[in-house]
Design an enzyme around this catalytic site. Structure first.
Site: not given
Ligand code: DQA
Length: 147
Positions: A10-11, A18, A23, A74, A77, A101, A103, A110
């Site tokens: 998500p997002n 964003r 990012y 990825n 959240a 996994e 990120h 963070r």
């Molecule tokens: C994320 C890190 C997560 O904590 C966050 O909720 C994201 C992006 C990253 O790619 O850094 O949406 O997965």
């Protein structure tokens, strides 16, 4: 050719808009194009997708098992609380497939709620903090493991 699903939670469809200070300025389309190019260089057939929907990612992880595809994930959240995603990811790795996994940011630098991943314990490995480079490193790791 070895198939790799690159799944984004998500997002991540909002990349470029964003929080660019965290990012970056590039978009999901840029990431999809970059991942496809890196896959071609490495001899991997990359299929990159994004959804805001937890059940969709669970279904895609089931698809990875059924089609014998490795995964770069990825979970965004969902990383921090989705036991459904963890259980689906566990099915990938216990079936002998690789699941990396990734990120973009380094969640450990963070907020404290980002410090714990429910997915890491069932992943083959985790790469965080290198922006789009995290995905490149994940694909490199998959190619190297399969070589
Ligand atoms: C994320 C890190 C997560 O904590 C966050 O909720 C994201 C992006 C990253 O790619 O850094 O949406 O997965």
């Amino acid at each position: 050719m070895t198939r790799v699903l690159v799944l984004n939670g998500p997002n991540l469809g909002r990349l470029g808009v964003r929080e660019p200070e965290i990012y970056g300025a590039d978009t999901l389309d840029d990431l999809v194009a970059a991942a496809g190019g890196w896959g071609s260089e490495l001899g991997l057939d990359v299929d990159a997708r994004q959804t805001d929907d937890e059940s969709q990612i669970v279904s895609w992880l089931h698809e990875a098992v059924d089609t014998r595809s490795h995964v770069v994930l990825n979970p965004a959240a969902f990383t921090h609380y989705s036991y459904a995603l963890r259980d689906a990811a566990a099915q990938v790795t216990t079936s002998g497939l690789l699941l990396v996994e990734v990120h973009l940011s380094n969640p450990h630098t963070r907020e404290s709620f980002r410090h714990y991943s429910v997915v890491s314990g069932v992943a083959t490995g985790t790469i965080a903090g290198f922006g789009f480079g995290s995905y490149r490193l994940a694909l490199d790791a998959i190619a190297a493991r399969l070589a």
